[in-house]
Design a protein around this motif. Structure first.
Motif, PDB file in Angstrom:
ATOM      1  N   LEU A   1       0.986  -1.144   0.138  1.00  0.00           N
ATOM      2  CA  LEU A   1       0.011  -0.247  -0.037  1.00  0.00           C
ATOM      3  C   LEU A   1       0.721   1.251  -0.007  1.00  0.00           C
ATOM      4  O   LEU A   1       0.544   2.139  -0.628  1.00  0.00           O
ATOM      5  CB  LEU A   1      -0.935  -0.137   1.197  1.00  0.00           C
ATOM      6  N   LEU A   2       1.952   1.273   0.859  1.00  0.00           N
ATOM      7  CA  LEU A   2       2.757   2.319   0.668  1.00  0.00           C
ATOM      8  C   LEU A   2       3.592   2.424  -0.794  1.00  0.00           C
ATOM      9  O   LEU A   2       3.470   3.662  -1.102  1.00  0.00           O
ATOM     10  CB  LEU A   2       4.047   2.023   1.877  1.00  0.00           C
ATOM     11  N   ARG A   3       3.822   1.524  -1.359  1.00  0.00           N
ATOM     12  CA  ARG A   3       4.514   1.253  -2.717  1.00  0.00           C
ATOM     13  C   ARG A   3       3.414   2.180  -3.525  1.00  0.00           C
ATOM     14  O   ARG A   3       3.683   3.054  -4.644  1.00  0.00           O
ATOM     15  CB  ARG A   3       4.670  -0.001  -3.367  1.00  0.00           C
ATOM     16  N   LEU A   4       2.004   1.784  -3.608  1.00  0.00           N
ATOM     17  CA  LEU A   4       0.992   2.545  -4.215  1.00  0.00           C
ATOM     18  C   LEU A   4       0.822   4.002  -4.129  1.00  0.00           C
ATOM     19  O   LEU A   4       0.685   5.016  -4.939  1.00  0.00           O
ATOM     20  CB  LEU A   4      -0.503   1.845  -3.998  1.00  0.00           C
ATOM     21  N   LEU A   5       1.357   4.529  -3.051  1.00  0.00           N
ATOM     22  CA  LEU A   5       1.330   5.872  -2.725  1.00  0.00           C
ATOM     23  C   LEU A   5       2.576   6.737  -2.966  1.00  0.00           C
ATOM     24  O   LEU A   5       2.292   7.806  -3.349  1.00  0.00           O
ATOM     25  CB  LEU A   5       1.137   6.312  -1.014  1.00  0.00           C
ATOM     26  N   VAL A   6       3.798   5.976  -3.029  1.00  0.00           N
ATOM     27  CA  VAL A   6       4.782   6.801  -3.426  1.00  0.00           C
ATOM     28  C   VAL A   6       5.695   6.359  -4.593  1.00  0.00           C
ATOM     29  O   VAL A   6       6.460   6.965  -5.345  1.00  0.00           O
ATOM     30  CB  VAL A   6       5.954   6.692  -2.378  1.00  0.00           C
TER      31      VAL A   6
END
Length: 343
Positions: A214-219
């Protein structure tokens, strides 16, 4: 006081730590609070905003890569200036989810006012000062900087990134899912012997992998997401819309920002199509409501409708197929076990 509690949670594992100023003499609270944060989360220069004794509690979960925390405390200012950073380098990126109260956030060249329902992503080894004039209640996620850079395509975090997670919408769907994942992990804490029952306890390895994706999808650069992140975001949207009888794969796909075909593909990797997952979650929620003391006077028809079932007859059939008993018998069993009071 600090209360380490280690526990196995599958092959990846997770370790739980707890801290509270309860029972600690006022004169020692700040020192012990600072020591706990340095060990369990991020080393900070912490000061109170007046002469009132500090009160604070913190729950920490340590995974092999990420760390999660739930923080509550009285009014305080926290800082990491250049001198402090040189003495206490952390090499982590922090995601701070504000739950209550406003906070100021100073950093070189700028200032932000953070409100409940907002998250900020920032490099802990860049100077900053944060202040909570009415106290702090927040969740925190930290990840090693090198792992963050792998997610972001090598792009460093030179300035804070502020995001909203208080409402659903295309612009914040991933941070909303990440906030809910962190919250659920901190509430359940099955690896520390508290909270969720074994049948519903999240797998630590799944929690960590989902949080990272999910953090990957954000950044990450656009289009760099992988299935785990999209599935986590989709499940978050589904849970928030279980009461909608018209919830369908196309609606879920649009909310997550991918095509319906792509949604079907990423769910296929979990072994469960989107429609099957939606039905399972509806039945799980209905079962929880049927055994909830606060819902003892709620009719089964109303519970079915609240869980997105347009037909009570279909609800009864699906419930029996899943749990081996009718909704009425499930409620009777809960009453017999004393979970809900008799009529």
């Amino acid at each position: 006081m600090s209360d380490p509690a280690a526990g196995a949670g599958g092959p990846a594992g997770a370790r739980s730590l707890k801290f509270s100023t309860n029972g600690i003499p006022s004169a020692n609270r700040m020192e012990l609070w600072s020591m706990h944060n340095a060990k369990a989360l991020i080393a900070l220069d912490i000061r109170t905003m007046d002469e009132s004794p500090l009160t604070a509690t913190e729950i920490n979960l340590h995974f092999p890569s990420i760390r999660l925390a739930q923080v509550r405390g009285s009014a305080q200012v926290i800082e990491r200036n250049e001198k402090f950073i040189r003495k206490h380098p952390m090499d982590v990126i922090g995601v701070f989810f504000a739950l209550k109260g406003e906070a100021f956030f100073y950093y070189p060249g700028g200032f932000e006012t953070l409100r409940p329902g907002q998250a900020v992503i920032y490099d802990a080894d860049r100077p900053f000062m944060r202040g909570f004039h009415r106290g702090v209640e927040e969740m925190v996620l930290t990840i090693p900087r090198d792992e963050y850079l792998a997610l972001s395509g090598g792009k460093p975090l030179a300035r804070p990134v502020v995001l909203d997670f208080h409402k659903a919408g295309p612009e914040n769907r991933y941070v909303l899912a990440l906030a809910q994942l962190v919250r659920d992990a901190l509430v359940s804490r099955p690896w520390s012997g508290a909270g969720a029952a074994p049948s519903t306890a999240p797998d630590p390895a799944v929690v960590e992998a989902s949080a990272v994706e999910l953090l990957r999808l954000l950044v990450a650069p656009k289009g760099a997401g992988i299935p785990e992140g999209y599935v986590s975001a989709a499940k978050c949207f589904i849970d928030d819309h279980l009461g909608d009888p018209n919830l369908c794969p196309s609606q879920i796909a649009e909310a997550v920002g991918i095509s319906e075909r792509h949604l079907t593909r990423v769910f296929a990797e979990t072994g469960e199509p989107p429609g099957t997952y939606v039905l399972a979650r509806r039945l799980e929620r209905a079962a929880a409501l049927l055994s909830d003391p606060a819902e003892g006077a709620t009719s089964i028809a109303v519970i079915a409708a609240r869980c997105g079932f347009a037909s009570q007859a279909y609800f009864a059939r699906a419930f029996k197929a899943r749990f081996g008993m009718t909704p009425l018998n499930a409620r009777r069993e809960a009453r017999a076990e004393g979970l809900i009071p008799p009529n």
